[in-house]
Enzyme design. Sequence first.
Site, mmCIF file in Angstrom:
data_model
loop_
_atom_site.group_PDB
_atom_site.id
_atom_site.type_symbol
_atom_site.label_atom_id
_atom_site.label_comp_id
_atom_site.label_asym_id
_atom_site.label_seq_id
_atom_site.Cartn_x
_atom_site.Cartn_y
_atom_site.Cartn_z
ATOM 1 N N TYR A 17 0.825 -1.215 0.000
ATOM 2 C CA TYR A 17 0.000 0.000 0.000
ATOM 3 C C TYR A 17 0.857 1.263 0.000
ATOM 4 O O TYR A 17 0.423 2.310 -0.468
ATOM 5 C CB TYR A 17 -0.915 0.029 1.227
ATOM 6 C CG TYR A 17 -2.223 -0.693 1.059
ATOM 7 C CD1 TYR A 17 -2.268 -2.016 0.660
ATOM 8 C CD2 TYR A 17 -3.429 -0.045 1.315
ATOM 9 C CE1 TYR A 17 -3.476 -2.678 0.526
ATOM 10 C CE2 TYR A 17 -4.633 -0.689 1.185
ATOM 11 C CZ TYR A 17 -4.657 -2.010 0.787
ATOM 12 O OH TYR A 17 -5.854 -2.661 0.656
ATOM 13 N N LYS A 67 3.295 -15.273 1.828
ATOM 14 C CA LYS A 67 3.499 -15.980 0.557
ATOM 15 C C LYS A 67 4.998 -16.240 0.432
ATOM 16 O O LYS A 67 5.642 -15.867 -0.552
ATOM 17 C CB LYS A 67 2.926 -15.117 -0.590
ATOM 18 C CG LYS A 67 2.855 -15.807 -1.945
ATOM 19 C CD LYS A 67 1.815 -16.918 -2.035
ATOM 20 C CE LYS A 67 1.951 -17.646 -3.374
ATOM 21 N NZ LYS A 67 1.132 -18.863 -3.469
ATOM 22 N N ASP A 75 -12.244 -9.195 4.198
ATOM 23 C CA ASP A 75 -13.535 -9.212 3.492
ATOM 24 C C ASP A 75 -14.056 -10.644 3.381
ATOM 25 O O ASP A 75 -15.241 -10.917 3.578
ATOM 26 C CB ASP A 75 -13.402 -8.641 2.065
ATOM 27 C CG ASP A 75 -13.637 -7.143 2.008
ATOM 28 O OD1 ASP A 75 -13.300 -6.459 2.999
ATOM 29 O OD2 ASP A 75 -14.150 -6.645 0.987
ATOM 30 N N ASP A 123 -2.829 -18.196 -0.194
ATOM 31 C CA ASP A 123 -3.820 -18.896 -1.027
ATOM 32 C C ASP A 123 -4.486 -20.014 -0.226
ATOM 33 O O ASP A 123 -5.704 -20.180 -0.246
ATOM 34 C CB ASP A 123 -3.183 -19.415 -2.332
ATOM 35 C CG ASP A 123 -1.866 -20.131 -2.122
ATOM 36 O OD1 ASP A 123 -1.322 -20.115 -0.991
ATOM 37 O OD2 ASP A 123 -1.361 -20.735 -3.092
ATOM 38 N N ASP A 140 -6.285 -7.104 3.934
ATOM 39 C CA ASP A 140 -7.428 -6.453 3.284
ATOM 40 C C ASP A 140 -8.329 -7.517 2.654
ATOM 41 O O ASP A 140 -9.548 -7.526 2.860
ATOM 42 C CB ASP A 140 -6.921 -5.485 2.211
ATOM 43 C CG ASP A 140 -8.070 -4.803 1.486
ATOM 44 O OD1 ASP A 140 -8.985 -4.320 2.162
ATOM 45 O OD2 ASP A 140 -8.049 -4.779 0.237
HETATM 46 C C1 IPM Z 1 -10.325 -1.332 3.968
HETATM 47 C C2 IPM Z 1 -10.584 -0.688 2.632
HETATM 48 C C3 IPM Z 1 -9.415 0.217 2.295
HETATM 49 C C4 IPM Z 1 -8.169 -0.640 2.217
HETATM 50 C C5 IPM Z 1 -9.572 1.060 1.026
HETATM 51 C C6 IPM Z 1 -10.864 1.828 1.017
HETATM 52 C C7 IPM Z 1 -8.401 1.970 0.811
HETATM 53 O O1 IPM Z 1 -10.809 -1.646 1.660
HETATM 54 O O2 IPM Z 1 -10.186 -0.614 4.965
HETATM 55 O O3 IPM Z 1 -10.273 -2.568 4.026
HETATM 56 O O4 IPM Z 1 -7.885 -1.221 1.162
HETATM 57 O O5 IPM Z 1 -7.462 -0.718 3.215
HETATM 58 MN MN MN Z 2 -10.871 -3.678 2.396
#
Ligand code: IPM
Ligand code: MN
Length: 357
Positions: free
Chosen positions: A142, A192, A252, A224, A248
């Site tokens: 990032y 990884k 999710d 993975d 990240d």
């Molecule tokens: C998160 C979001 C952010 C990230 C984005 C919006 C920059 O997806 O906080 O997980 O990738 O960190």
């Molecule tokens: Mn995210």
Amino acid sequence: MKNYKIVLLSGDGIGPEISEVSIRILQKLAIRFDFKFTINKELFGGIAIDNCGVPAPEKTIQACKESDAVLLACVGDNKYDSLDRSIRPETGLLKLRSELNLFANIRPVKIRKSLISSSSLKEEIVKDVDLIVVRELTGGIYFGEPRGIIKANDEEKGFNTMSYKSSEVKRITEVAIDIAKGRSKKICSVDKANVLEVSQLWRDNVKEIIMKHPEIQLSNMYVDNAAMQLIKDPKQFDVILTNNLFGDILSDLSAMLTGSIGMLPSASLTLKGPGVFEPVHGSAPDIAGQNIANPIAMALSTAMMLRIAFNEIKAADLIESAIDKVLSEGFRTADLRDNTSKLISCSEMGQRIIEEI
Ligand code: IPM
Ligand code: MN
């Protein structure tokens, strides 16, 4: 009486709606408990771009630095996608993380009993899931340099750099250890290392630090495989320690174990200074302004703020039990709806939570 200074960044999309619920929850708690809040609203994200031309204005960053904690809803809208990357809402978020040195992102993934049937996975797989993703937040790909898009011979070339210094790996490992000590003492470090040197360094440094804590049981997993294992058997995980990008993605993925990404809170912390408490989900511009968003992840983030930043354990517990009560009565926002549930709006969800507090 304690008076906590909170900066609220309600941001874009559904941000203002879900923030409203959290403000009202805080107001109710302030009546019940022996503390006060001062809430200072600042511009951040797309709304800041519209008003000041940049997503993270200096005034906002300064106010955050001077606060006791920052509550952030969500930022972003497709309408900013065509802007130069340096002034997009997401870049503002990265700037906030970096300016406040929020290297430790804590994302608890806990399945709430009454939502087991909302998960897209089978009940026996998600039942009892209770894990925490500890994501490094101010390094890795990032922030790595060099980065860019350049002309190379006859075509364009895009590139980013995933890099970590051992000090960065060590400090996030210490955070994971602290958390693991209060839980089942198991850490799974995800990398990884079979392909990336930066992951080899990650793995070596994690091991070196954890060796000093013999009570902690460390395992390593390639990212993975971790993605597969999270779907196959999520209960095997307790604390997942990983880098910025993998964290990240895996957070999710883990969110969906709980039925909806609208359920996941997070805390972004530094060693000394205010933390930022925010839902894992985005700004959902497609449903903004319709009063149908799920305010629970934001409310749970507010509970994390009370617990971690202010040590107001009872107030934090009360938010969580109020949420569980409302869910157990069958009330659901649209993201969680099934055939048996009672569909309610964002503000009504808020109202019902507040009534239980
Ligand atoms: C998160 C979001 C952010 C990230 C984005 C919006 C920059 O997806 O906080 O997980 O990738 O960190
Ligand atoms: Mn995210």
